[in-house]
Write a protein that holds these residues in place. Structure first.
Motif, PDB file in Angstrom:
ATOM      1  N   UNK A 392       3.201 -14.770 -16.196  1.00 45.09           N
ATOM      2  CA  UNK A 392       2.995 -13.349 -15.859  1.00 45.09           C
ATOM      3  C   UNK A 392       1.742 -13.195 -14.989  1.00 45.09           C
ATOM      4  N   UNK A 393       1.835 -13.573 -13.719  1.00 45.17           N
ATOM      5  CA  UNK A 393       0.656 -13.513 -12.841  1.00 45.17           C
ATOM      6  C   UNK A 393       0.204 -12.080 -12.602  1.00 45.17           C
ATOM      7  N   UNK A 394      -1.088 -11.920 -12.468  1.00 43.77           N
ATOM      8  CA  UNK A 394      -1.656 -10.626 -12.085  1.00 43.77           C
ATOM      9  C   UNK A 394      -1.673 -10.446 -10.570  1.00 43.77           C
ATOM     10  N   UNK A 395      -1.721 -11.539  -9.832  1.00 45.09           N
ATOM     11  CA  UNK A 395      -1.815 -11.470  -8.372  1.00 45.09           C
ATOM     12  C   UNK A 395      -0.587 -10.796  -7.783  1.00 45.09           C
ATOM     13  N   UNK A 396      -0.815 -10.023  -6.748  1.00 43.23           N
ATOM     14  CA  UNK A 396       0.266  -9.319  -6.053  1.00 43.23           C
ATOM     15  C   UNK A 396       0.148  -9.575  -4.558  1.00 43.23           C
ATOM     16  N   UNK A 397       1.294  -9.747  -3.914  1.00 42.73           N
ATOM     17  CA  UNK A 397       1.320  -9.997  -2.484  1.00 42.73           C
ATOM     18  C   UNK A 397       2.166  -8.980  -1.750  1.00 42.73           C
ATOM     19  N   UNK A 398       2.514  -9.297  -0.509  1.00 39.87           N
ATOM     20  CA  UNK A 398       3.263  -8.361   0.335  1.00 39.87           C
ATOM     21  C   UNK A 398       4.269  -9.081   1.215  1.00 39.87           C
ATOM     22  N   UNK A 399       5.305  -8.340   1.577  1.00 42.81           N
ATOM     23  CA  UNK A 399       6.237  -8.723   2.640  1.00 42.81           C
ATOM     24  C   UNK A 399       6.093  -7.673   3.731  1.00 42.81           C
ATOM     25  N   UNK A 400       5.733  -8.091   4.924  1.00 41.66           N
ATOM     26  CA  UNK A 400       5.593  -7.163   6.046  1.00 41.66           C
ATOM     27  C   UNK A 400       6.313  -7.731   7.270  1.00 41.66           C
ATOM     28  N   UNK A 401       6.579  -6.868   8.225  1.00 43.30           N
ATOM     29  CA  UNK A 401       7.248  -7.307   9.446  1.00 43.30           C
ATOM     30  C   UNK A 401       6.254  -7.954  10.397  1.00 43.30           C
ATOM     31  N   UNK A 402       6.665  -9.050  10.999  1.00 42.51           N
ATOM     32  CA  UNK A 402       5.899  -9.653  12.076  1.00 42.51           C
ATOM     33  C   UNK A 402       6.324  -9.082  13.421  1.00 42.51           C
ATOM     34  N   UNK A 403       7.546  -8.537  13.448  1.00 43.92           N
ATOM     35  CA  UNK A 403       8.127  -8.046  14.697  1.00 43.92           C
ATOM     36  C   UNK A 403       9.310  -7.151  14.363  1.00 43.92           C
ATOM     37  N   UNK A 404       9.647  -6.204  15.237  1.00 39.73           N
ATOM     38  CA  UNK A 404      10.874  -5.423  15.041  1.00 39.73           C
ATOM     39  C   UNK A 404      12.137  -6.212  15.362  1.00 39.73           C
ATOM     40  N   UNK A 405      11.979  -7.447  15.794  1.00 37.64           N
ATOM     41  CA  UNK A 405      13.108  -8.329  16.085  1.00 37.64           C
ATOM     42  C   UNK A 405      13.621  -8.923  14.774  1.00 37.64           C
ATOM     43  N   UNK A 406      14.887  -8.676  14.395  1.00 38.73           N
ATOM     44  CA  UNK A 406      15.414  -9.183  13.117  1.00 38.73           C
ATOM     45  C   UNK A 406      15.418 -10.701  12.994  1.00 38.73           C
ATOM     46  N   UNK A 407      15.371 -11.399  14.117  1.00 41.17           N
ATOM     47  CA  UNK A 407      15.409 -12.866  14.062  1.00 41.17           C
ATOM     48  C   UNK A 407      14.051 -13.469  13.749  1.00 41.17           C
ATOM     49  N   UNK A 408      13.011 -12.669  13.757  1.00 38.65           N
ATOM     50  CA  UNK A 408      11.662 -13.163  13.469  1.00 38.65           C
ATOM     51  C   UNK A 408      11.411 -13.047  11.969  1.00 38.65           C
ATOM     52  N   UNK A 409      11.044 -14.142  11.306  1.00 39.78           N
ATOM     53  CA  UNK A 409      10.820 -14.071   9.857  1.00 39.78           C
ATOM     54  C   UNK A 409       9.720 -13.073   9.497  1.00 39.78           C
ATOM     55  N   UNK A 410       9.882 -12.472   8.334  1.00 39.60           N
ATOM     56  CA  UNK A 410       8.855 -11.562   7.829  1.00 39.60           C
ATOM     57  C   UNK A 410       7.600 -12.340   7.450  1.00 39.60           C
ATOM     58  N   UNK A 411       6.484 -11.633   7.402  1.00 41.31           N
ATOM     59  CA  UNK A 411       5.234 -12.248   6.959  1.00 41.31           C
ATOM     60  C   UNK A 411       5.172 -12.205   5.435  1.00 41.31           C
TER      61      UNK A 411
END
Length: 545
Positions: A392-411
């Motif tokens: 049960x980790x306390x740490x929290x992260x994020x998923x964000x866009x690197x680009x509006x291009x769908x072929x570019x992986x999210x950050x």
């Protein structure tokens, strides 16, 4: 199913054929009066290694069967990028994972209820676990039989795994023959998602029996690029297939089942998420939902590797010779037994290492082989691995866009070990690992500690080892958090806030990560989502009448 090239029509569109998506699509298609379209970016599950349990060693980092994502540089892990393999095939990550069947603790789901997720307590979700399960040991109050998902005992246990369990008992920890039983705490053998020695992925469990239904259409090689809206109602999905852009229209609902990375990414690409971030990327805002992509949680693992004194009992030994490899293949071919049937952890242990923990806070995977890391070549010497992760980790992260291009992986920013509690837990877990290795039960097998090595003494050295070598244990979740509060991304019926005709059903909706491997919980979410969708359809029909 009707439609033409570039324009498919269905009542329900399910995006993603992973653990939850397979369950949603198969259950909805049980009603012959509705049309279900399942879109999967990956290929069909025809590779033989997808069906042999130990095949995860060949498929987890496969160039086409996995997305092979990675995190941004992790500040607490010496700036390393951590590989995040995710399934890119029918069955999703359930087709390339380590097969371990763990539901989590009863308290996990009761905590969801306490957070405002009405209808998601353990008592509420247990019927869906039971409905999904085809338990080899038979049905009882906590287990189901006859369901689509094969759950079975390991067919190859081996002396090393038995010694690990005995080591835990020697330290005063309880023996546990069912981690999904009344209590989770203790040491025992894992059960796995397999049937008759073969892997039982979500695709095998749910799609294989449903493929012949005329109202279910499965499109592979179909990567969703954005959602289609009419006002604030989702009406379809745009996707790329075979180099062409196509569209599919949903008469009733779109259900996102892409997982903790792909589902928030598709929402963001479609204008559903934090308005300021979307505007900065030039994406028109459909619905301002600041929490899309937030609340990312994952189980972080640190591994200790031991040189094995006894020869012939590790996978390293068997793989080192042509005779050993041939023997493994023959044993599997004739009897569906042997080391080709092992999971990513044969024996397990759930224990408490932090003061005040009322339930287990760490999980161990005992693995009868060793390598420098997941996806790496086996060591040239006989070795085994003991992996520990914080539940049960306390740490929290994020998923964000690197680009509006769908072929570019999210950050991906996992933000591992960001809190003192998380750091303390992993260090205490490694200390317990050493105590296990020093028991009389394991002593006949331990020649020497290879990783991190006996020179790593003291808590700071163990933490440094975790920072230098620790990785994901492949359980991301939480990025489309479910809740009853206005800040949550989906409500307790998995409907996206502010958008009609759109739900999310996968690991991303978990408000907090469950205490263990996440595949079973994702399948449960898919089962429950199908019931929620069907109930909503019946309610609409009743109103129309």
């Amino acid at each position: 199913m009707s439609g033409e090239v570039g324009a498919l029509v269905a009542d329900y569109i399910v995006v993603g054929a992973g653990s939850a998506g397979c369950a949603v699509a198969a259950r909805l298609s049980e009603d012959p009066s509705v049309r279900v379209l399942l879109l999967e970016a990956g290929a069909r599950d025809r590779n033989l290694w997808l069906h042999i349990p130990l095949g995860y060693g060949k498929t987890m980092f496969h160039p086409t069967l996995s997305w092979n994502l990675e995190t941004e540089p992790e500040p607490e892990l010496e700036g390393r990028r951590i590989p995040w393999p995710r399934g890119r095939v029918l069955g999703g990550s359930s087709a390339i994972n380590g097969l371990i069947y763990i539901r989590g603790q009863k308290e996990d789901y009761d905590h969801w209820r306490q957070l405002g997720c009405t209808g998601w307590s353990f008592e509420d979700v247990l019927p869906y676990f039971r409905r999904a399960e085809d338990q080899e040991r038979g049905a009882d109050a906590l287990h189901g039989a006859g369901g689509p998902l094969g759950v079975s005992d390991l067919r190859d246990r081996g002396p090393l795994a038995r010694a690990f369990i005995e080591a835990a008992v020697e330290l005063g920890l309880p023996r546990n023959d069912d981690f999904n039983g009344p209590t989770q705490e203790g040491a025992g053998f894992y059960q796995v998602t397999a049937r008759n020695g073969w892997r039982c992925s979500a695709a095998t469990a749910y799609l294989k029996p449903a493929r012949g239904r005329p109202n279910l259409r499965i499109e592979t090689g179909a990567q969703a690029t954005r959602l289609l809206f009419e006002g604030r109602r989702a009406v379809g999905v745009a996707f790329r297939q075979g180099g062409a852009l196509r569209e599919a229209r949903a008469a009733r609902e779109v259900i996102l089942c892409g997982g903790a990375i792909a589902s928030p990414q598709l929402l963001l690409l479609s204008g559903v998420g934090p308005a300021e971030e979307l505007a900065a990327l030039g994406i028109p805002v459909v619905q301002d939902l600041p929490q899309v992509g937030r609340n990312l949680q994952d189980h972080f693992q640190a591994r200790m590797v031991y040189r094995c004194r006894r020869r012939g009992v590790t996978l390293n030994d068997r793989m080192a010779s042509l005779r050993g490899r041939a023997g493994m293949a023959l044993e599997f071919a004739l009897f569906r037994r042997g080391m080709l049937t092992i999971s990513a952890g044969t024996a397990g242990l759930f224990a408490r290492v932090l003061p005040g923990s009322a339930t287990p806070d760490v999980q161990y995977h005992f693995i009868p082989f060793s390598a420098d890391g997941p996806g790496r070549s086996l060591h040239p010497f006989p070795g085994f691995t003991i992996s520990v992760c914080q539940l049960r980790p306390e740490s929290r992260g994020t998923i964000t866009l690197a680009s509006p291009d769908p072929s570019v992986p999210a950050r991906i920013r996992a933000n591992y070990l960001a809190t003192e509690t998380d750091r303390r837990c992993i260090v205490e877990g490694l200390k317990l690992t050493r105590r296990l290795a020093a028991t009389r039960a394991l002593a006949p097998f331990v020649e020497a500690e290879y990783l991190p090595g006996p020179e790593a003494q003291g808590e700071e050295a163990l933490l440094a080892h975790a920072r230098r070598t620790g990785t994901t244990i492949f359980h991301p979740c939480g990025t489309c958090r479910m809740g009853s509060d206005p800040a949550s991304v989906v409500d307790t019926e998995l409907r996206v806030r502010g958008i009609a005709g759109l739900r999310v059903a996968d690991a991303s909706i978990m408000p907090t990560v469950v205490s263990g491997n996440t595949n079973a919980a994702c399948i449960m979410i898919g089962e429950k989502a199908a019931d929620l969708i069907r109930a909503a359809a019946k309610a609409r029909q009743a109103l129309a009448a």
